[in-house]
Enzyme design. Structure first.
Site, PDB file in Angstrom:
ATOM      1  N   ARG A 325       0.847  -1.187   0.000  1.00  0.00           N
ATOM      2  CA  ARG A 325       0.000   0.000   0.000  1.00  0.00           C
ATOM      3  C   ARG A 325       0.883   1.237   0.000  1.00  0.00           C
ATOM      4  NH1 ARG A 325      -3.122  -2.683  -1.737  1.00  0.00           N
ATOM      5  NH2 ARG A 325      -5.166  -3.364  -1.008  1.00  0.00           N
ATOM      6  N   GLU A 354      -3.568   7.424  -6.158  1.00  0.00           N
ATOM      7  CA  GLU A 354      -3.514   6.654  -7.398  1.00  0.00           C
ATOM      8  C   GLU A 354      -4.615   7.109  -8.355  1.00  0.00           C
ATOM      9  OE1 GLU A 354      -3.509   2.468  -6.541  1.00  0.00           O
ATOM     10  OE2 GLU A 354      -1.528   2.533  -5.616  1.00  0.00           O
ATOM     11  N   HIS A 373       0.299  -0.080 -10.277  1.00  0.00           N
ATOM     12  CA  HIS A 373      -0.461  -1.012  -9.435  1.00  0.00           C
ATOM     13  C   HIS A 373      -0.779  -2.306 -10.205  1.00  0.00           C
ATOM     14  CE1 HIS A 373      -3.232  -1.041  -5.674  1.00  0.00           C
ATOM     15  NE2 HIS A 373      -2.820  -2.260  -5.956  1.00  0.00           N
TER      16      HIS A 373
END
Length: 638
Positions: A325, A354, A373
């Site tokens: 994270r 993000e 990601h």
């Protein structure tokens, strides 16, 4: 030591409405009110293979709360209520609506479509999500959708389950979900290997400057001397977080010849040692590692745990990988550590925001390798996650307790299977106990006693306590109670639940010998249920051949299964009593499925427990009360 659910002493007591109670001296009675709602669980086999949640979709559970209320209310004007679960279900053959707010693999979508109406609406704003959610039974998200308190408020109780297609649930307000009785499930296993592989990929590509060298060549340059890397063999890797992904990264790093250490306050040392990994302190891990790979969840304790102070303690020239994270790293502090040379390189798949800003100094930094990601982004993982979350959501809507639930009392699958029939017993004992309380008596405290041959430390009772709490609260409250919000609602209503575990001489193969529920400082509408000198209502039950049984009422021993409605009578112990009551019920076509008599002494007082398939009408109950030898009785609904 007994565990306790505490609540504010200023909260008003909760009350039980009167149910049908008559004594031999009564000549009239009030019509029955809504004394209870339908059972939260159905025991359809001798050993249930799944547990039914009260938030299951109406088409897939015995009765919805709304229709249970209607059924019970209709009984007030009908001599005998014969509305069954099947009749109610057939009147509600509607499919649940499942909103999918982010892309999901086709295999998972197919599973969802076979069960309900699927609405794939991507890139919703918070406003649009709140508008849509009011008509949805389930919501499936990935990491991009924020399921806030406002979303749960907008759902107005209709939303039964939120499925997170992945591991992290920091984008879901768990407290709000719990308060609104919404189950939250995730898919923690399907993308484990993919995330671990991506962590290793970043580790290797960063060590050998793969991304930078690739960009350099595509710009027409040949810079062999600039992109000299470092070897992995013999280097120390600190795995920060030794869960599913962290342990898989450790295994693969060992295969590359690296020395692996880990820091995780919850990691069993023996499990780490089994794969050749040493568990160390946080400071020792970051100060001795050549590479640091992050695999911890984002919690208040881990937020920005890698900050200026942390970077000051690391070995100069350390390299950091993050596929967990973004929020666990203070990104500004990392930029400063990179600029100073304290951190030689970083490889990041996740970010605090993000997507990150286009002008992000961290993303643009020459010694940082970044990916958008991609941890779970393999074809195999995407399909696996889609299937796993779809199965969890469908199971939850059917009423099954998902093994991946994150805001309900959870126990390992093998323990869950073993406790299944006791879960049924616990809920029904709570439901019976509260109906024995005289109207107007405030319930402030309850005690649960578990008798078992096992050591108290080997008995996980969280699930059982939640079920007893539900059984006590739901019949006397407007609250919608399920495993998710049972404890929260008890605290909110000022109900204190304490637990005691008693070791008895019984078979250790059975997890529990018996469960006893005691309600303190209340008036009982059935005096025989009061045990001892303390004035507590006390009932006890056991599981026999997979079926829950009531075995004790006050000081009287009985033995009747808890599968139908019950009539409890205190009577003079004399011949013909069973026949008299049986005849009264038979005249009204009320079927007696089981009957048990317990007495304190021969020809003195006895309690007759009668299990009936149907609900007797007022006339039948009045006739039972007029039998001279019957001193008191009560009708209880399951």
């Amino acid at each position: 030591m007994p565990s306790t659910i505490m609540a504010s002493s200023t909260t008003k007591p909760i009350f039980t409405p009167p149910s049908t109670t008559l004594t031999s001296s009564s000549s009239s009675s009030q019509p029955p009110t809504r004394s209870s709602l339908l059972s939260f669980l159905r025991n359809t086999a001798s050993t249930p293979i799944s547990l039914k949640l009260s938030h299951s979709h109406p088409s897939f559970r015995s009765l919805s709360i709304k229709n249970a209320t209607k059924t019970i209310e209709s009984a007030e004007t009908s001599p005998v209520s014969k509305v069954g679960a099947k009749d109610t279900i057939n009147s509600q053959e509607t499919k649940p609506t499942i909103l999918v707010s982010e892309k999901l693999g086709e295999a998972g979508l197919e599973l969802l479509r076979n069960f309900g109406d699927v609405d794939c609406s991507y890139d919703l704003s918070q406003e649009d999500l709140c508008k849509k959610i009011a008509s949805c039974d389930a919501l499936i998200v990935r990491s991009g959708t924020k399921v806030t308190r406002q979303v749960f408020e907008a759902a107005k109780g209709k939303l039964k389950v939120v499925g997170r297609a992945g591991v992290g649930i920091d984008n879901v307000d768990l407290q709000a979900a719990t308060e609104f009785g919404c189950l939250v499930v995730n898919a923690p296993t399907a993308n484990t290997v993919a995330a671990a592989e991506h962590g290793i990929a970043l580790l290797a590509s960063m060590a050998r400057n793969v991304a930078q060298a690739d960009a350099s060549m595509k710009a027409g340059q040949w810079q062999r001397n600039k992109y000299v890397g470092v070897s992995l063999v013999g280097k120390t890797l600190a795995v920060m977080g030794f869960g599913k992904v962290g342990s898989e990264v450790a295994r693969r790093a060992k295969g590359l010849g690296m020395e692996v250490i880990t820091h995780d306050p919850y990691a069993p040392a023996d499990r780490a040692r089994a794969i050749g990994v040493e568990v160390v302190s946080f400071d020792q891990a970051i100060s001795t590692a050549d590479f640091i790979s992050l695999h911890m969840p984002l919690t208040p304790a881990t937020k920005k745990v890698f900050n200026d102070d942390s970077f000051a303690k690391v070995k100069k020239g350390v390299r950091i990988i993050n596929v967990a994270r973004g929020g666990v790293i203070d990104e500004d502090a990392l930029v400063r550590a990179l600029d100073s040379g304290k951190v030689a390189q970083a490889a990041l798949d996740v970010f605090t925001e993000e997507p990150p800003p286009k002008d992000s100094k961290l993303v643009q930094h020459e010694r940082v390798t970044v990916t958008p990601h991609l941890g779970a982004s393999t074809k195999e993982a995407q399909e696996g996650v889609a299937i796993e979350i779809a199965e969890a959501v469908v199971g939850a809507l059917k009423g099954e307790l998902a093994a991946t639930a994150v805001n309900a009392p959870m126990v390992p699958a093998e323990v869950l299977s073993e406790l299944a029939p006791y879960v049924v017993l616990a809920e029904r004992l709570g439901r019976l106990a509260v109906q024995l309380v005289a109207g107007g008596s405030g319930i402030k405290s309850a005690k649960v006693v578990y008798k078992s041959a096992r050591d108290p430390d080997d008995l996980d009772t969280r699930l059982l306590r939640a079920m007893i709490t539900k059984g006590i609260i739901e019949p006397i409250s407007d609250s919608f109670i399920n495993l998710v919000n049972a404890d929260f609602t008890a605290k909110k209503k000022g109900l204190r639940i304490s637990e005691e575990r008693v070791v008895v001489d019984a078979s250790p193969e059975l997890p529990i010998f018996s469960i006893q529920v005691q309600l303190s400082n209340v008036d009982s509408k059935f005096g025989s249920a009061v045990s001892g000198g303390g004035g507590d209502i006390s009932i006890e039950g056991k599981v026999k051949n997979g079926i829950p049984h009531l075995t004790q009422v006050g000081s009287f021993s009985v033995d009747v299964s808890l599968e139908g409605n019950l009539i409890l009578c205190r009577q003079v112990d004399q011949p013909g009593m069973i026949g008299q009551v049986g005849n009264i019920l038979g005249e009204q076509n009320v079927n007696v499925s089981f009957m048990s008599v317990g007495r304190t002494a021969r020809r003195r007082n006895a309690i007759m427990a009668i299990e009936v398939d149907e609900e007797p009408n007022l006339e039948s109950l009045k006739k039972i009360g007029e039998v001279p030898a019957i001193e008191e009785f009560v009708f209880l609904k399951l």
